[in-house]
Motif scaffolding. Sequence first.
Motif, short mmCIF file in Angstrom:
data_model
loop_
_atom_site.label_atom_id
_atom_site.label_comp_id
_atom_site.label_asym_id
_atom_site.label_seq_id
_atom_site.Cartn_x
_atom_site.Cartn_y
_atom_site.Cartn_z
N PRO A 1 1.72 18.25 -3.86
CA PRO A 1 2.24 18.20 -2.49
C PRO A 1 2.59 19.59 -1.98
N SER A 2 2.52 19.75 -0.67
CA SER A 2 2.86 21.03 -0.06
C SER A 2 4.35 21.14 0.24
N VAL A 3 5.10 20.07 -0.05
CA VAL A 3 6.54 20.05 0.23
C VAL A 3 7.28 19.66 -1.06
N PRO A 4 8.58 19.97 -1.14
CA PRO A 4 9.35 19.55 -2.32
C PRO A 4 9.33 18.03 -2.46
N LEU B 1 0.85 -1.19 0.00
CA LEU B 1 0.00 0.00 0.00
C LEU B 1 0.89 1.23 0.00
N PHE B 2 0.49 2.23 -0.79
CA PHE B 2 1.23 3.49 -0.89
C PHE B 2 0.32 4.59 -0.35
N GLY B 3 0.80 5.29 0.68
CA GLY B 3 -0.03 6.32 1.29
C GLY B 3 0.72 7.62 1.50
N ILE B 4 -0.01 8.74 1.48
CA ILE B 4 0.56 10.07 1.70
C ILE B 4 -0.28 10.80 2.74
N HIS B 5 0.37 11.39 3.72
CA HIS B 5 -0.32 12.24 4.69
C HIS B 5 0.20 13.66 4.50
N ASP B 6 -0.64 14.55 3.96
CA ASP B 6 -0.23 15.91 3.63
C ASP B 6 -1.46 16.81 3.68
N PRO B 7 -1.92 17.20 4.85
CA PRO B 7 -3.15 18.00 4.96
C PRO B 7 -3.09 19.31 4.20
N ALA B 8 -1.86 19.85 3.98
CA ALA B 8 -1.75 21.13 3.29
C ALA B 8 -1.67 20.99 1.77
N GLY B 9 -1.58 19.77 1.28
CA GLY B 9 -1.49 19.56 -0.16
C GLY B 9 -2.87 19.36 -0.78
#
Length: 292
Positions: free
Chosen positions: A130-133, A15-23
């Motif tokens: 994404p909110s980050v580089p 499973l591939f997941g991302i946690h980025d509330p600002a994105g």
Amino acid sequence: ALSDSKVHSSPGGCLFGIHDPAGCYVSAARKVGAGEGSAPWKEAAVGASKDALAAAGMSSYEDDELPLVFLHSTPGFEEAVLEGVAEILPGATVFGGSAAHTVLDPSMWKVAAGEVTLAAGAVAVALLWPSVPYSLSLSCVHQQPGESADTKRAVVTSTSKGGRRIVQLDGKPAADVYRTWVTAESGAPPTSEEDPADATPTNRPVMPEVDGLTTLYPLARRSLNDDNVPHYFPLHPSSRLYDDGALGVYATAKEGEELYLLKGTREGLVAGMREAAVRARSDISAEGGSIA
């Protein structure tokens, strides 16, 4: 399946997941419409890309607002799917892959976007801001074959199914040629004519000698970049047996082109993952970002 520098044998998954509330992360899926050839697949990719943009509240965008594209489609005409995405999002970076199956059976797989799940043929697109580089790094996990006398290569002399099946290599049944190559390189024992072929869960026969080895020993076409350095584009084979001795592949083969056998190891897969992660970390650091 590969995850966290580990190789998981079948059955298994990741499973591939991302946690980025600002994105901003949106997705959409489209069913491939009726019709022959690649055109319906391109149209589905165009539609899914437009739907995903609409879900993000965007009808247009500036070059510096291009999303990262996470793409999956059921097997069929992946090249046309990429063309469809490029038509709506020219210049966007795309990663993902085919919802493939060990015997090249598209009906066994589906794609999902949000709460929508579609059976083959279908295309799913996720747009990521994404909110980050971020950085993507592709690492080749196979040895380049070179030009020695021992290099295994052959010319595609006959294809079918729009190039997704290689019928002959150097005028010989393609499956026999590939099986001989992989048996010689991997040390897998040959199977006698009397031995029954293994069966898949769908009861479709496979080549026992190469089943489970196609990832390590793909075919590849050779091309030269602007600096005359060779690069190899893999055409991963299927282990499924066909009555005419054809070899199924997950990309379109062209009659008259020369294909090479690439070689890899499980250790090489893990090392390639590690190298890609190191390069991605370095790229992000160079842009002033940080990675945990």
